[in-house]
Design a protein around this motif. Structure first.
Motif, short mmCIF file in Angstrom:
data_model
loop_
_atom_site.label_atom_id
_atom_site.label_comp_id
_atom_site.label_asym_id
_atom_site.label_seq_id
_atom_site.Cartn_x
_atom_site.Cartn_y
_atom_site.Cartn_z
N GLY A 260 0.79 -1.23 0.00
CA GLY A 260 0.00 0.00 0.00
C GLY A 260 0.82 1.27 0.00
N GLY A 261 2.10 1.19 -0.32
CA GLY A 261 2.91 2.40 -0.41
C GLY A 261 2.45 3.26 -1.57
N ALA A 262 2.42 4.58 -1.37
CA ALA A 262 1.95 5.48 -2.41
C ALA A 262 2.84 5.43 -3.64
N THR A 263 4.16 5.40 -3.44
CA THR A 263 5.08 5.35 -4.58
C THR A 263 4.89 4.06 -5.36
N THR A 264 4.76 2.95 -4.65
CA THR A 264 4.54 1.67 -5.32
C THR A 264 3.22 1.69 -6.09
N ALA A 265 2.16 2.13 -5.43
CA ALA A 265 0.83 2.13 -6.07
C ALA A 265 0.81 3.00 -7.32
N MET A 266 1.41 4.19 -7.24
CA MET A 266 1.36 5.10 -8.38
C MET A 266 2.24 4.62 -9.53
N THR A 267 3.37 4.00 -9.22
CA THR A 267 4.21 3.46 -10.29
C THR A 267 3.48 2.35 -11.03
N LEU A 268 2.71 1.55 -10.29
CA LEU A 268 1.93 0.48 -10.92
C LEU A 268 0.74 1.03 -11.69
N LYS A 285 -3.68 1.67 4.11
CA LYS A 285 -5.09 1.29 4.00
C LYS A 285 -5.87 2.33 3.22
N ALA A 286 -5.55 3.61 3.42
CA ALA A 286 -6.23 4.67 2.67
C ALA A 286 -5.93 4.55 1.18
N VAL A 287 -4.68 4.23 0.85
CA VAL A 287 -4.31 4.00 -0.55
C VAL A 287 -5.10 2.82 -1.11
N ALA A 288 -5.13 1.73 -0.34
CA ALA A 288 -5.83 0.52 -0.80
C ALA A 288 -7.31 0.77 -1.00
N GLU A 289 -7.93 1.49 -0.07
CA GLU A 289 -9.36 1.76 -0.19
C GLU A 289 -9.65 2.61 -1.42
N ALA A 290 -8.80 3.58 -1.70
CA ALA A 290 -9.05 4.44 -2.85
C ALA A 290 -8.89 3.69 -4.16
N VAL A 291 -7.80 2.94 -4.30
CA VAL A 291 -7.54 2.24 -5.56
C VAL A 291 -8.54 1.10 -5.76
N SER A 292 -8.87 0.38 -4.69
CA SER A 292 -9.85 -0.70 -4.82
C SER A 292 -11.25 -0.13 -5.04
N GLY A 293 -11.53 1.02 -4.42
CA GLY A 293 -12.83 1.65 -4.62
C GLY A 293 -13.06 2.08 -6.05
#
Length: 358
Positions: A260-268, A285-293
């Motif tokens: 759920g790291g922001a850098t990891t999520a955005m690179t993906l 968790k906030a990153v995960a909720e946003a991307v999964s949402g």
């Protein structure tokens, strides 16, 4: 113009600010990056001139505990090298510095977790520092740069200047397998970023996840710190494990499992890769909720296991679901197109230059 960039926390903070810092340097401005000792190697790896201000890593939410030391170190630095503008991130200490120096302040973050309450607390904790420095208030940032795709910003987020995400990580010698998709196989990347040695799965059995994925015919890559590869490599079966440049390998992947790291999520997201996220803290968790949402990921909350289910099986089932359902990849590509259309660091730099010219 002289611009002081400041970072703290994990290496991700360095990687996040690097594109804007590089754009400023390429435009002919003098830059320095003020960082904690644990981040110096990351700064050097992406070619940024960095100076150490504290020996230990700063943690967000601890502004009041470390403010005196950090502010004094920054003031000492700026007595010798006086910036025309300060760029900061999650911490409000650089904002105090900019107010003391009477120069513009730019806040540069990936704003996905609601942070208004934490920000108010941090500002209140800094009140003694304002009084010590003869300041009556902490002015608002002159510019707020947000790297978060507009579709993922939380409700009520403050107005911001959106900027395109540009992947930047430490590199190593690139080999053909890193930028080439395997023939006839899916590729799954697993990573815990730079803050943890290895991903902490719900049932704490990464080996089971690897075995399930390879048993289904997928190729598994584990992007990890060198010490993790040395410690765990022999336990994880037939996988490639070690420091893998995420920006190079991401476009070849069908799925990424991460913390759920922001850098990891955005690179993906930038590479159009759907994700299964096992958050390791509240921000993750906030990153995960946003991307999964948005439909581009599945979140598995290891702190809230589903009743009657094997926690490891939940992770495996989530991976199967993403690989079987093309809608996850389609939603991720939609996010990738959105972020690709945002202003580049070079374009946003012009607004920063205008601030300093006032």
């Amino acid at each position: 113009m002289k611009i002081l960039f400041t970072v703290g926390g994990s290496q991700a903070a360095v990687f996040g600010v690097a594109p804007l810092a590089a754009a400023a340097r390429n435009a002919g401005h003098e830059i320095l990056l003020a960082a904690d000792e644990p981040l110096m190697a990351a700064a050097q790896s992406v070619g940024l001139p960095a100076v150490c201000i504290t020996p230990e890593r700063m943690r967000y939410g601890q502004d009041g505990m470390t403010a005196t030391v950090r502010i004094d170190a920054l003031l000492e630095l700026t007595r010798r090298w006086t910036p025309d503008l300060v760029v900061g991130g999650l911490s409000h200490v650089p904002r105090v510095l900019a107010a003391r120096l009477k120069v513009p302040y730019v806040r540069h973050i990936w704003h996905i977790a609601p942070m208004a309450r934490r920000d108010r607390t941090a500002v209140a904790e800094l009140q003694p520092q304002l009084e010590r420095l003869g300041l009556t208030e902490l002015p608002a940032p002159d510019l707020f740069i947000d790297l978060c795709p507009p579709s993922l910003r939380p409700p009520g987020a403050p107005a911001a200047r959106a900027m395109r995400w540009v992947p930047r990580v430490s590199q190593r010698r690139v080999e053909p397998w890193m930028y080439t998709r395997p023939e006839g196989r899916r590729r799954v990347l697993i990573t815990a970023g730079t803050r943890n040695l290895m991903l902490d799965t719900p049932g704490s059995s990464l080996r089971r996840l690897v075995d399930e994925l390879t048993g289904a015919g997928a190729e598994v890559l584990i992007a990890a710190l060198p010490e993790a590869a040395e410690r765990y490599g022999a336990e994880l079966g037939d996988v490639r494990i070690g420091w893998i440049p995420l920006d190079v390998v991401a476009p070849t992947c069908d799925l990424a499992v991460h913390h759920g790291g922001a850098t990891t999520a955005m690179t993906l997201i930038n590479a159009g890769v759907p994700q299964l996220i096992v958050p390791d803290n509240g921000y993750g968790k906030a990153v995960a909720e946003a991307v999964s949402g948005f439909g581009a990921a599945v979140m598995v909350d290891r702190h809230r296991p589903q009743a009657g289910q094997d926690p490891d099986e939940v992770t495996v089932a989530g991976c199967r679901e993403i690989l079987a359902d093309p809608r996850y990849a389609e939603r991720t590509r939609t996010l990738a197109a959105e972020t690709a259309a945002l202003p580049t660091p070079d374009e946003v730099l012009r607004e920063i230059e205008a601030l300093a010219a006032r």
